[in-house]
Design a protein around this motif. Structure first.
Motif, PDB file in Angstrom:
ATOM      1  N   GLU A  50       0.830  -1.197   0.000  1.00 22.24           N
ATOM      2  CA  GLU A  50       0.000   0.000   0.000  1.00 22.24           C
ATOM      3  C   GLU A  50       0.867   1.250   0.000  1.00 22.24           C
ATOM      4  O   GLU A  50       1.944   1.268   0.594  1.00 22.24           O
ATOM      5  CB  GLU A  50      -0.911   0.040   1.239  1.00 22.24           C
ATOM      6  CG  GLU A  50      -1.884  -1.113   1.355  1.00 22.24           C
ATOM      7  CD  GLU A  50      -1.382  -2.213   2.259  1.00 22.24           C
ATOM      8  OE1 GLU A  50      -2.207  -2.907   2.887  1.00 22.24           O
ATOM      9  OE2 GLU A  50      -0.145  -2.394   2.351  1.00 22.24           O
ATOM     10  N   SER A  51       0.365   2.299  -0.634  1.00 24.65           N
ATOM     11  CA  SER A  51       1.042   3.593  -0.618  1.00 24.65           C
ATOM     12  C   SER A  51       0.005   4.685  -0.845  1.00 24.65           C
ATOM     13  O   SER A  51      -1.151   4.396  -1.177  1.00 24.65           O
ATOM     14  CB  SER A  51       2.126   3.655  -1.705  1.00 24.65           C
ATOM     15  OG  SER A  51       1.561   3.504  -2.986  1.00 24.65           O
ATOM     16  N   CYS A 101      -2.692   0.029  -4.053  1.00 29.77           N
ATOM     17  CA  CYS A 101      -2.329  -1.310  -3.577  1.00 29.77           C
ATOM     18  C   CYS A 101      -1.713  -2.039  -4.763  1.00 29.77           C
ATOM     19  O   CYS A 101      -2.422  -2.514  -5.640  1.00 29.77           O
ATOM     20  CB  CYS A 101      -3.561  -2.039  -3.059  1.00 29.77           C
ATOM     21  SG  CYS A 101      -3.272  -3.762  -2.596  1.00 29.77           S
ATOM     22  N   THR A 159      -1.098   1.692   5.188  1.00 33.66           N
ATOM     23  CA  THR A 159      -0.613   3.047   4.970  1.00 33.66           C
ATOM     24  C   THR A 159      -1.445   3.994   5.826  1.00 33.66           C
ATOM     25  O   THR A 159      -2.666   3.879   5.891  1.00 33.66           O
ATOM     26  CB  THR A 159      -0.661   3.426   3.478  1.00 33.66           C
ATOM     27  OG1 THR A 159      -0.064   4.711   3.275  1.00 33.66           O
ATOM     28  CG2 THR A 159      -2.085   3.445   2.923  1.00 33.66           C
TER      29      THR A 159
END
Length: 124
Positions: free
Chosen positions: A6-7, A22, A118
């Motif tokens: 995740e980011s 994702c 995240t």
């Protein structure tokens, strides 16, 4: 190696927007139901979104319905969560997870493999 990374989290003001990503490796996101969840003590079953495999439906829990949109880019093997009109109560660690079924009640038991999360913080 199967991974979900995740980011996109961060700090945003109330009313703002963020897009979470994702990125999957080791499996094809189009072949699984994918969910975004934000588990928190006392808030079970709240704030989730999911997208079905292939061209199946999406589902959202009431607290995020009409503000969040989950989508998938098969070419990038990535699932996104577009979040808008963010509120302080949306503050949480957001996790993506792969599972066997995206259905209207977003049962977490149907999602067995989770990423590392995240952080999203909504604050002025």
């Amino acid at each position: 190696q199967v991974q979900r990374v995740e980011s996109g989290g961060g700090l945003v003001q109330p009313g703002g927007s963020l897009r979470l990503s994702c990125a999957a490796s080791g499996f094809t996101v189009d072949k699984y139901a994918i969910g975004w969840f934000r588990p928190a003590p006392g808030k079970e079953g709240e704030g989730g979104s999911c997208i079905s495999e292939s061209d199946g439906p999406t589902h959202y829990e009431e607290s995020v319905k009409a503000r969040f949109t989950i989508s998938r880019d098969n070419a990038k093997n990535t699932v996104y969560l577009q979040m808008s009109s963010l509120k302080p109560e949306d503050t949480a660690v957001y996790y993506c997870a792969s599972g066997v079924l995206c259905e209207p009640t977003l049962r977490r038991s149907l999602f067995g493999s989770w990423g590392q999360g995240t952080q999203v913080t909504v604050s002025s």
